[in-house]
Design a protein around this motif. Structure first.
Motif, short mmCIF file in Angstrom:
data_model
loop_
_atom_site.label_atom_id
_atom_site.label_comp_id
_atom_site.label_asym_id
_atom_site.label_seq_id
_atom_site.Cartn_x
_atom_site.Cartn_y
_atom_site.Cartn_z
N ARG A 198 0.72 -1.16 0.34
CA ARG A 198 0.26 0.26 0.00
C ARG A 198 0.95 1.57 -0.16
N ALA A 199 2.00 1.16 0.85
CA ALA A 199 2.28 2.33 0.34
C ALA A 199 3.92 2.88 -0.55
N PHE A 200 4.51 1.30 -0.32
CA PHE A 200 4.75 1.46 -2.47
C PHE A 200 4.68 0.29 -3.40
N PRO A 201 3.72 0.71 -4.16
CA PRO A 201 3.32 -0.38 -4.72
C PRO A 201 4.67 -1.30 -5.65
N LYS A 202 4.25 -2.56 -5.92
CA LYS A 202 5.22 -2.73 -7.15
C LYS A 202 4.52 -4.13 -7.49
N ASN A 203 4.71 -4.61 -8.21
CA ASN A 203 4.41 -6.11 -9.53
C ASN A 203 5.20 -6.75 -8.64
N GLY A 204 4.68 -7.84 -8.24
CA GLY A 204 5.40 -9.28 -7.33
C GLY A 204 5.68 -8.70 -6.29
N PRO A 205 5.44 -9.75 -4.96
CA PRO A 205 5.71 -9.53 -2.97
C PRO A 205 7.76 -8.91 -3.22
N TYR A 206 7.33 -8.76 -1.84
CA TYR A 206 8.73 -7.96 -1.45
C TYR A 206 9.15 -9.11 -1.08
N ASP A 207 10.49 -8.34 -0.91
CA ASP A 207 11.52 -10.48 -0.67
C ASP A 207 11.83 -9.94 1.14
N LEU A 208 10.69 -10.54 1.84
CA LEU A 208 10.90 -9.99 3.11
C LEU A 208 12.13 -10.75 4.43
N VAL A 209 12.82 -10.58 4.78
CA VAL A 209 14.12 -11.45 5.74
C VAL A 209 13.71 -10.81 6.90
N HIS A 210 12.80 -9.93 7.28
CA HIS A 210 13.06 -9.47 8.74
C HIS A 210 11.95 -9.15 9.14
N ARG A 211 11.42 -9.33 10.74
CA ARG A 211 9.51 -8.84 11.00
C ARG A 211 10.21 -8.51 12.36
N ASN A 212 9.79 -7.41 12.36
CA ASN A 212 10.06 -7.18 14.62
C ASN A 212 8.79 -6.40 14.79
N LEU A 213 8.30 -6.22 16.08
CA LEU A 213 7.50 -5.14 16.75
C LEU A 213 7.81 -4.56 17.67
N TYR A 214 8.29 -3.35 17.76
CA TYR A 214 8.72 -2.72 19.36
C TYR A 214 7.95 -1.46 19.86
N LYS A 215 7.87 -2.23 21.69
CA LYS A 215 7.03 -0.94 21.80
C LYS A 215 7.95 0.25 22.06
N THR A 216 7.77 1.47 22.00
CA THR A 216 8.86 2.28 22.71
C THR A 216 8.23 3.33 23.49
N HIS A 217 9.44 3.59 23.55
CA HIS A 217 8.53 5.04 25.59
C HIS A 217 9.26 6.23 25.44
N GLN A 218 9.28 7.22 25.59
CA GLN A 218 9.51 8.36 26.20
C GLN A 218 10.64 8.36 27.46
#
Ligand SMILES: Cc1cc2nc3c(=O)[nH]c(=O)nc-3n(C[C@H](O)[C@H](O)[C@H](O)COP(=O)(O)OP(=O)(O)OC[C@H]3O[C@@H](n4cnc5c(N)ncnc54)[C@H](O)[C@@H]3O)c2cc1C
Length: 403
Positions: A256-276
């Motif tokens: 949705r952000a950066f359309p391109k033909n074919g899937p992206y080659d995803l090699v890592h995913r992560n989810l972080y809590k962030t703080h101040q």
């Protein structure tokens, strides 16, 4: 006279830099790390000019640049219109710094190269799988108790540096409050091997404002030097982790952000809590806090680790000046005056403002933000002023003036 003994807790990038800087200052250093190896999950990479000057002082600048990417520019974009709003060029800092650019080098590379250099000091003692559980101190020493592969051991030293990350055991054992707040939305970081320069006319560091879903996009070298792109999004506040990290949601988000033909080659995913958050004190007696143990912030702008490295260098210098110069103890409080003040007045403020600017939803304020960024980038004086702040040159110079 025996050499002063320093114990550093945590072999993240800040602990390793602190340990190496102390060894270079002639101290006997012990470095304890709870895990069996340096953590190489994708986190900091953006290293600003003021920090590069410090990495040069440690004698690591050549491998550091060689293992990373030189990023001269950064761009601000408007995501809904997919339009570039402003471009900033570090080359305007020529004359202010030997390094008029940012270097994108992943933080585990800095930790590993620092460890290799520390091992060259025969008196340094580096132990992995050794977790500090408690600390206590008296007028002359600090003792840390740690659990390692051979059981429980006490380490008695002159000074202790707690660089054991955001959940710091050291900070908790000396009862220091960690004041601040946690953002309700977590941050998603995806790494892909696809070359974004084929998809978009971007540079190595890009910030996209969007009231629905802002994005950060930047490039790192990767361990194989072949290049990787990291894309950072906010998760929806009520989005379950399993959904946010599912293939379907990830590919949908990036496409949705950066359309391109074919899937992206995803090699890592992560989810972080962030703080101040900032620790109420950076020093209690002979114990000091540095890096994430002392302060945490959202990663937009790439300031957290940079400021942790600044802490480590300032602390090694302060201890050296105190021990060799025979100064009175009040000198040790200068560390807190300089580093805590800088964190509150600059890092917290800047990272909160960065996030607010990207997420702004009021159309009028969004327009003003765009006009302001554009005007700043087009005026050479204001352009350079902005870079002096983002490059951390201004905050380092200002901190040096705090007595
Ligand atoms: C997604 C993301 C992107 C980021 N990008 C940037 C960026 O571009 N630029 C930037 O400046 N910052 C960035 N940051 C922030 C940066 O990653 C942190 O500021 C940095 O990791 C702090 O380093 P540290 O050494 O203080 O702590 P850590 O990296 O957390 O290291 C602490 C170490 O202490 C060890 N430890 C913990 N407890 C104990 C114990 N009891 N005994 C012994 N060892 C212990 C841990 O195992 C760990 O190895 C980013 C953060 C995130 C999450």
């Amino acid at each position: 006279m025996n050499k002063p003994r320093i114990l550093v807790v945590g072999a993240g990038p800040v602990g390793v830099v602190a340990a190496l800087a102390c060894a270079r200052n002639g101290f006997t250093v012990t470095l304890l790390e709870a895990e069996s190896r340096v953590d190489d999950s994708p986190r900091a990479a953006t290293t600003h000019p003021a920090t590069l000057e410090m990495i040069e002082r440690l004698g690591l600048i050549e491998p550091f640049i060689a293992q990373g990417l030189v990023a001269r520019y950064f761009y601000f974009w408007d995501r809904p219109a997919l339009t570039r709003i402003a471009e900033f060029d570090h080359d305007l800092l020529r004359g202010e710094t030997k390094f008029p650019f940012v270097v994108q080098t992943e933080q585990h590379k800095l930790a590993n190269m620092g460890l290799a250099r520390l091992r060259e000091y025969p008196e340094s003692d580096i132990r992995f799988q050794t977790r500090v559980t408690t600390v206590r101190q008296d007028a002359n020493t600090v003792t840390a108790t740690a659990e390692g592969p051979d059981g429980i051991e006490d380490f008695r030293v002159d000074y202790l540096i707690g660089a054991d990350g955001g959940r710091s055991t050291i900070r908790k054992s000396i009862d220091i409050e960690f004041d601040g707040y946690t953002w309700p939305e977590r941050f998603l970081i995806f790494t892909v091997t696809d070359d974004f320069r084929q998809i978009l006319d971007c540079c190595y560091r890009n910030y996209f404002a969007d009231p629905q879903e802002w994005v950060n996009l930047f490039k790192v070298a990767g361990d194989d030097g072949k290049g990787r792109w990291r894309v950072c999004f906010p998760a929806q506040i009520d989005e379950p982790d399993e959904h946010a990290l599912s293939d379907e949601a990830i590919h949908g988000r990036i496409q949705r952000a950066f359309p391109k033909n074919g899937p992206y080659d995803l090699v890592h995913r992560n989810l972080y809590k962030t703080h101040q958050r900032v620790a109420a004190k950076f020093r209690v007696g002979r114990i000091f806090l540095a890096g994430d143990a002392a302060h945490v912030n959202n990663p937009i702008g790439g300031l957290g680790l940079n400021c942790g490295i600044h802490d480590a260098m300032e602390l090694a210098d302060t201890l050296h000046q105190f021990i060799t110069g025979g100064a009175d103890e009040s000198l040790l409080d200068r560390y807190e005056r300089r580093r805590r003040t800088t964190n509150i007045e600059f890092v917290q403020e800047a990272t909160i403002a960065n996030k607010k600017r990207l997420a702004e939803s009021d159309p009028e304020v969004r327009r003003t933000n765009r006009d302001e960024l554009r005007a700043r980038s087009e005026d050479p004086v204001r352009h350079k002023e902005f870079l002096m702040r983002t490059s951390l040159i201004e905050s380092v110079r200002k901190a040096q003036l705090i007595p």
